[in-house]
Design a protein around this motif. Structure first.
Motif, short mmCIF file in Angstrom:
data_model
loop_
_atom_site.label_atom_id
_atom_site.label_comp_id
_atom_site.label_asym_id
_atom_site.label_seq_id
_atom_site.Cartn_x
_atom_site.Cartn_y
_atom_site.Cartn_z
N ILE A 167 17.62 7.43 127.03
CA ILE A 167 17.73 6.70 126.22
C ILE A 167 16.82 5.56 125.77
O ILE A 167 16.83 5.38 124.35
CB ILE A 167 19.06 6.08 126.62
CG1 ILE A 167 20.43 6.86 126.61
CG2 ILE A 167 19.53 4.65 125.67
CD1 ILE A 167 21.76 6.28 127.22
N GLN A 174 20.49 10.07 130.34
CA GLN A 174 20.80 8.77 130.39
C GLN A 174 19.16 8.18 130.40
O GLN A 174 19.03 7.25 129.76
CB GLN A 174 21.58 8.23 131.25
CG GLN A 174 23.06 8.60 131.43
CD GLN A 174 23.75 8.01 130.23
OE1 GLN A 174 24.04 7.01 130.18
NE2 GLN A 174 24.18 8.88 129.24
N ARG A 206 22.72 -2.03 117.84
CA ARG A 206 23.44 -0.72 117.57
C ARG A 206 24.39 -0.70 116.56
O ARG A 206 24.29 0.31 115.79
CB ARG A 206 24.12 -0.21 119.04
CG ARG A 206 24.74 1.20 118.97
CD ARG A 206 23.98 2.19 119.21
NE ARG A 206 23.31 2.11 121.06
CZ ARG A 206 22.06 2.82 121.18
NH1 ARG A 206 21.57 3.66 120.26
NH2 ARG A 206 21.72 2.63 122.28
N GLY A 258 17.29 6.84 122.49
CA GLY A 258 18.42 6.38 121.83
C GLY A 258 18.56 4.73 122.11
O GLY A 258 19.57 4.14 122.36
N ARG A 259 17.45 4.13 121.43
CA ARG A 259 17.55 2.78 121.46
C ARG A 259 18.51 2.16 120.51
O ARG A 259 18.63 2.74 119.45
CB ARG A 259 16.03 2.28 121.23
CG ARG A 259 15.10 2.43 122.31
CD ARG A 259 13.69 1.66 122.19
NE ARG A 259 13.07 1.98 120.78
CZ ARG A 259 12.39 3.10 120.41
NH1 ARG A 259 11.92 4.12 121.46
NH2 ARG A 259 11.83 3.47 119.29
N THR A 290 22.67 10.59 116.57
CA THR A 290 22.31 10.20 118.01
C THR A 290 21.40 11.44 118.24
O THR A 290 21.04 12.41 117.64
CB THR A 290 23.59 10.47 119.02
OG1 THR A 290 23.01 10.30 120.13
CG2 THR A 290 24.06 11.97 118.67
N PRO A 321 23.97 5.90 121.65
CA PRO A 321 22.64 6.04 122.61
C PRO A 321 22.77 7.67 122.80
O PRO A 321 21.78 8.08 122.99
CB PRO A 321 22.98 5.17 123.63
CG PRO A 321 24.48 4.51 123.69
CD PRO A 321 24.57 4.89 121.94
N TYR A 322 24.08 8.29 122.97
CA TYR A 322 24.17 9.51 123.53
C TYR A 322 25.53 9.90 123.03
O TYR A 322 26.44 9.17 122.61
CB TYR A 322 24.02 9.71 124.91
CG TYR A 322 25.00 9.06 125.75
CD1 TYR A 322 25.08 7.75 126.27
CD2 TYR A 322 26.15 9.66 126.13
CE1 TYR A 322 25.86 7.16 126.90
CE2 TYR A 322 27.30 9.00 126.74
CZ TYR A 322 26.74 7.78 127.21
OH TYR A 322 28.08 7.21 127.94
#
Lengths: 505, 545
Positions: free
Chosen positions: A189, A186, A288, A193-194, A331, A201-202
């Motif tokens: 991210i 986490q 996203r 994972g922006r 991802t 993100p994951y």
């Protein structure tokens, strides 16, 4: 098991046909030779070209989810460059040290040995042997310590380990143990994972586990949900045909954003921060979604994906999911939590591994054999994951080269220990880590529990430092510490937990 | 047990309170003396969200909706201090809003005012719709500005996409709005002569409906809010009594017990069993065990006496064919489920039900520790510490070829080793009393060829002493004032959506007194909760003394 990393067959499937999903019965063997009754049925049903079907049927491992079509770049993300990825492979009950350690360095000493020249797979330990083919891309770390877990209060070690393993921070203890801070996946991210970077993100997957992350990831007690059903995970990764045609509803989210903004101003201080945080997340979700609907690989809509009852079917489906997620760059953070095997699956009489054998591997041969099989089975599955990553060519080699695959768990051994936490890393994050080595550390730091602790008055480096090294390798170049910055010892002193781990790069 | 975690809100209140506001700064407490100990800002729980949708769109067929798992505190899903915010959460709300908007748009005739044709009369149609719908969706009066603004949004979307798509977008916005997702509490307005230290009338209405119905207020409750009388305890009592007759309250009472008694646990991986030894323990049986518990609660607490003791003493329950076989009673006739009255010597109350017994068992054998810990924590409100760090806690739960001995004998070390006995005398003291029930909850007199010994001793409670078997234990617990207070405390936690603080003790004591005086009738406790001043206050007592 393949003796060398497999190359995936070139794609022979016209992308316009879409993703073909083989709806198979539990007993189907996708890797069996063609012209079985099942395959005849499937061929008729799905109108596959013979070449396409054979290409998929003959491939490594036997996919039950999707035909193998990723390979030479036809159906994969354009202009990928060298993206870094984190993949966490999380398994239980620690390991059996005498069957995991390798004789190339003396346990308990500061040592290093090259794995690259070890040509004979038999020279690898029984548990790590399935990974022999990948030795040039491995880092095996022997001697790290879950120091923050030692420093924490007494609690059931499975729970405590799960709260500490990926967070390296003091747990929140009530009836259960929960993560005190964000887990490493986490925490990555913002780097991997922006919202404007990747669709998800994951991706958190699980096989034979409960539906919440065992290792508590969300920080402040929040558990991240994991997907155990491959069908659900697939639909999370790839929008359906209908979705793709929907106009992006940015006006809706913009307006929602505005409502949070307006209300936040109107409420007393303590509520403002919460609503402001929610407002910012709405904006993230908008970004996203923009990325989500831009499918970077030529992979159009999916049809149906079924739910699989048998573990082996789910294991195969998860391999496909990881491969697709990486190849299509949906991802860059994937975690896979592996639940217990049944006793039968590791060659033991009926019962439950945890209650019957996990605690006793150091006490009797039967238990040791069972647990050795258990951990070796995990290693075997990990090798299959590495096969898939290796089979995705990218700048710099393969997706595996550009990733960090981290194999670890909540304990060091099945008997609830935290010292000598076994870690295997595969991949180098694009050369940021120097792989192909076995590293060991000596216990040279005080055990927070005190000098008389049964696991040793001295322990190895705190695992916080591993995450600092990995974080920097994955792009967090300024990272100085991860999790707690220090640990308090039983005598009231403090131990610093900052800085990177030595010798990894 | 208080969660050892400061919510973001309370951190900020400590940081910046009491200063005079210059305008819209985050330290502005907007009219109250200080922002310390404000009741937490709470989101609807998943159950509340579904119920609210059901009541907001009563005639629409809604799809199956997926929500994130919630953090439980003492089993409860509605502890506001444990509610987390994340991108996942906001994404899930977006998805749900889109799904529901689709479903409602598909059946828009059921939702729009009569004779309203969006295609031809879009603007006027929407005006009438928003006028009636928005205050219900936001559960409070809506300003002209809000209405006009939303209608302006509709017009923009309509010119881009057409009236139907615009209608859907309006729904999508409303269902993601903070006024929908959160239970916003701003306090009484001074302009209306109300104190900002207390909730406003509509906010009280929301607290009433979310407590007693886990859903939005109905027309009558909105009307009572509009009339301004809900600050009076008598008015709240009258509303509560009315609401308790509604099916939604009955469902809430069952759902409270689902959470308090952990009735879902039987479905989780933790309670899997050895398939060779317990082949009948499949998904269907587990679901039936859960269903039985829920029906039992409804039977005794809603349709029956409605008292706490019936939970421990009730001999009637509902079974289907699988459960009948497990319990050794005649299967139901004519319907899948039938009412049964158990043999008084064998079964009475929740603690002798398969759900409890099987979910507190290992894969092969029952777990006296699991059963004991549950009773001590959830029924008696003891705080049980974890075992010492260097003790291997798992007991072998092997197959039949295990050492000759009963299940009870496998736990000998708990009594013989003084380190263990210090806690286990309490835990096993309760747990051994259940030895007459195996890992699936079947009654047994033999264990591994030896007679079962279910004699034990209760310690550390207000009803101590030797006892034999779960029936006697249940009787003992039913008569215990400590058990009553523990139940009161759990209702307090559920009603206020937070853990208790030291300053709550007088209130809990008073409620407990009322509960006892009323013969432990649950409805009377719920009314007492609602009557109390704390129910309409915006603040809680301080977190730390």
């Amino acid at each position: 098991m393949p003796s060398s990393p497999a190359k995936l067959p070139p794609p022979s499937l016209n992308p316009a046909q879409g993703v073909l999903v083989l709806k198979q019965s539990k007993r189907a063997e996708a890797s069996s030779p063609p012209r079985t009754p099942l395959q005849r049925r499937l061929r008729g049903k799905l109108a596959l070209s013979r070449r396409a079907f054979l290409a998929s049927a003959g491939a490594v491992g036997g996919s039950l989810l999707l035909p193998r079509f990723l390979g030479e770049g036809t159906i994969r993300a354009e202009n990928m460059g060298r993206p870094k990825r984190l993949i966490i492979f999380y398994t239980g009950h620690g390991t059996v040290p005498p069957d995991w350690r390798m004789p190339f360095v003396q346990a308990g000493t500061e040592g290093e040995a090259s794995l690259i020249d070890i040509a004979d797979p038999g020279a690898f330990s029984p548990i790590l042997q399935p990974l022999h083919a990948y030795r040039s891309q491995l880092l095996v770390l022997d001697g790290l310590s879950l120091t923050t877990a030692f420093a924490d209060a007494s609690f059931n070690e499975h729970e405590l380990g799960n709260a500490h393993a990926l967070t390296a921070s003091k747990a929140i203890l009530s009836r259960r143990a929960s993560a005190g801070k964000l887990s490493f996946d986490q925490a990555m991210i913002p780097y991997l994972g922006r919202p404007e970077q990747v669709a998800l993100p994951y991706l958190a997957l699980g096989i034979n586990t409960d539906n919440l992350a065992l290792y508590n990831r969300g920080g402040a007690g929040g558990k991240v949900p994991i997907l155990r059903n491959p069908a659900t995970a697939f639909s999370r990764l790839f929008p359906s045909a209908g979705d793709l045609n929907q106009p992006l509803p940015s006006e809706v989210l913009n307006r929602v954003h505005g409502e949070y903004e307006a209300l936040a101003k109107d409420l007393p201080g303590p509520y403002q921060a919460q609503l402001a945080a929610h407002r910012d997340l709405v904006s993230d979700v908008q970004k996203r979604m923009n990325v989500f609907y831009q499918l970077k690989c030529g992979l159009p809509a999916a049809t149906e994906v079924q739910e699989y009852a048998e573990r082996s079917a789910r294991e195969a489906a998860v391999l496909d999911l990881i491969q697709l997620a990486v190849a299509c760059d949906r991802t860059r953070i994937i975690s896979l939590q592996i639940g217990d095997y049944s006793n039968e699956e590791v060659g033991a009489p009926p019962g439950k591994v945890h209650e019957d054998y996990a605690h006793n591997a150091h006490l009797n041969d039967t238990a040791r054999t069972v647990m050795r099989n258990y951990h070796r089975r995990n290693a075997t599955y990990l090798a299959r994951i590495l096969d898939r990553l290796q089979g995705i060519p990218e700048e710099g080699g393969s997706a595996l080269d550009n990733s960090i695959v981290l194999w670890c768990g909540e304990l060091a051994t099945g008997s609830h220990e935290f010292a000598n936490w076994p870690v295997v890393i595969a991949g180098s994050a694009g050369g940021a880590l120097r792989t192909g080595r076995y590293l060991s550390w000596a216990p040279s730091l005080p055990n927070p529990k005190g000098p008389d602790h049964p696991q040793g008055g001295m322990v190895g480096p705190a695992h916080n430092r591993l995450f600092v090294s990995l974080g920097r390798a994955l792009g967090a170049s300024d990272m100085q510490q991860f999790g707690d910055a220090e640990a308090t010892t039983s005598s009231g002193g403090t131990l610093p937990l900052t800085g990177a781990l030595d010798r990894l790069s | 047990m208080t969660l050892a975690l400061l919510s973001l809100g309370s951190l900020l209140s400590v940081a910046g309170c009491g200063r005079q506001s210059e305008g819209n700064e985050s330290t502005d407490c907007k009219g109250i003396s200080d922002c310390q100990n404000l009741s937490p800002l709470r989101r609807l729980t998943n159950v509340e969200y579904r119920n609210t949708l059901r009541d907001l769109f009563p005639q629409v067929t809604l799809p199956e909706l997926e929500f994130l798992n919630e953090n439980l505190v003492d089993g409860f899903e509605n502890n506001a201090e444990a509610q987390n915010l994340s991108e996942d959460l906001v994404t899930s709300y977006r998805k749900v809003a889109f799904q529901v908007a689709d479903a409602v748009t598909a059946e828009k005739a059921k939702v729009l005012p009569p004779n309203c044709d969006l295609a031809t009369q879009g603007e006027s149609c929407m005006q009438a719709f928003v006028e009636g719908f928005l205050p219900k969706a936001y559960r409070r009066p809506v300003s002209d500005v809000q209405r006009t603004s939303l209608l302006g949004f509709y017009s923009e979307r309509a010119s881009a996409l057409g009236p139907e798509a615009a209608f859907r977008d309006v729904l999508r916005v409303v269902l993601q709005s903070p006024y929908f997702i959160y239970r916003v509490e701003r306090g009484g307005s001074e302009a209306e002569g109300l104190s900002p230290e207390l909730l406003s009338s509509y906010e009280i209405a929301n607290r009433l409906s979310y407590f007693l119905w886990a859903s939005m207020p109905d027309e009558a409750l909105f009307a009572a809010a509009s009339a301004g009388g809900l600050h009076s305890p008598e008015e709240r009592e009258a509303q509560a009594k009315r609401m308790l007759e509604d099916e939604r309250a009955k469902a809430m009472i069952v759902d409270f017990h689902r959470q308090w008694l952990d009735l879902d646990r039987i479905l989780h991986v933790e309670t899997d069993k050895n398939r060779e030894i317990h082949p009948q323990y499949d998904g269907m049986l587990r679901a039936a065990m859960r269903e039985e518990s829920l029906r039992f609660i409804r039977h005794h607490l809603i349709e029956g006496s409605g008292t706490l003791s019936s939970l421990f003493l009730g001999r009637q329950s509902w079974v289907n064919a699988d459960l009948a076989r497990l319990y050794g009673v005649a299967p139901p006739e004519g319907a899948p489920w039938g009412l049964v009255e158990f043999d008084a010597a064998e079964r009475a109350g929740f603690l002798t039900q398969a759900n409890f017994l099987a979910s507190r068992s290992g894969p092969v054998h029952p777990s006296p520790v699991g059963r004991g810990v549950f009773v001590l924590r959830r029924v008696l409100c003891f705080d049980i510490p974890a075992p010492p760090a260097d003790v291997v806690t798992a007991v072998r739960d092997g197959d039949k070829a295990d050492a000759a001995g009963t299940n009870r004998e496998r736990f000998e070390a708990h009594s013989t080793n003084p380190r263990c006995a210090s806690c286990h005398q309490y835990i096993d003291g309760v747990g051994f009393g259940f030895e007459s029930y195996d890992a699936l909850g079947r009654h047994r007199q033999q264990d591994n060829g030896r007679p079962v010994d279910d004699s034990s001793e209760l310690r550390g409670t207000d009803v101590n002493g030797a006892f034999r078997g779960a029936i006697e234990l249940s009787n003992r617990l039913a008569s215990s004032p400590q058990v009553q207070r523990c139940n009161t405390l759990h209702w307090f936690r559920y009603a206020f959506g937070r853990s208790e603080r030291p300053g709550d003790a007088p209130l809990v004591d008073a409620l407990n007194q009322t509960y006892g005086d009323a013969g432990q009738k649950i409805r009377d406790l719920l009314v007492a909760l609602v009557r109390n001043d704390a129910f309409i206050a915006r603040k809680a007592p301080p977190a730390l003394p």
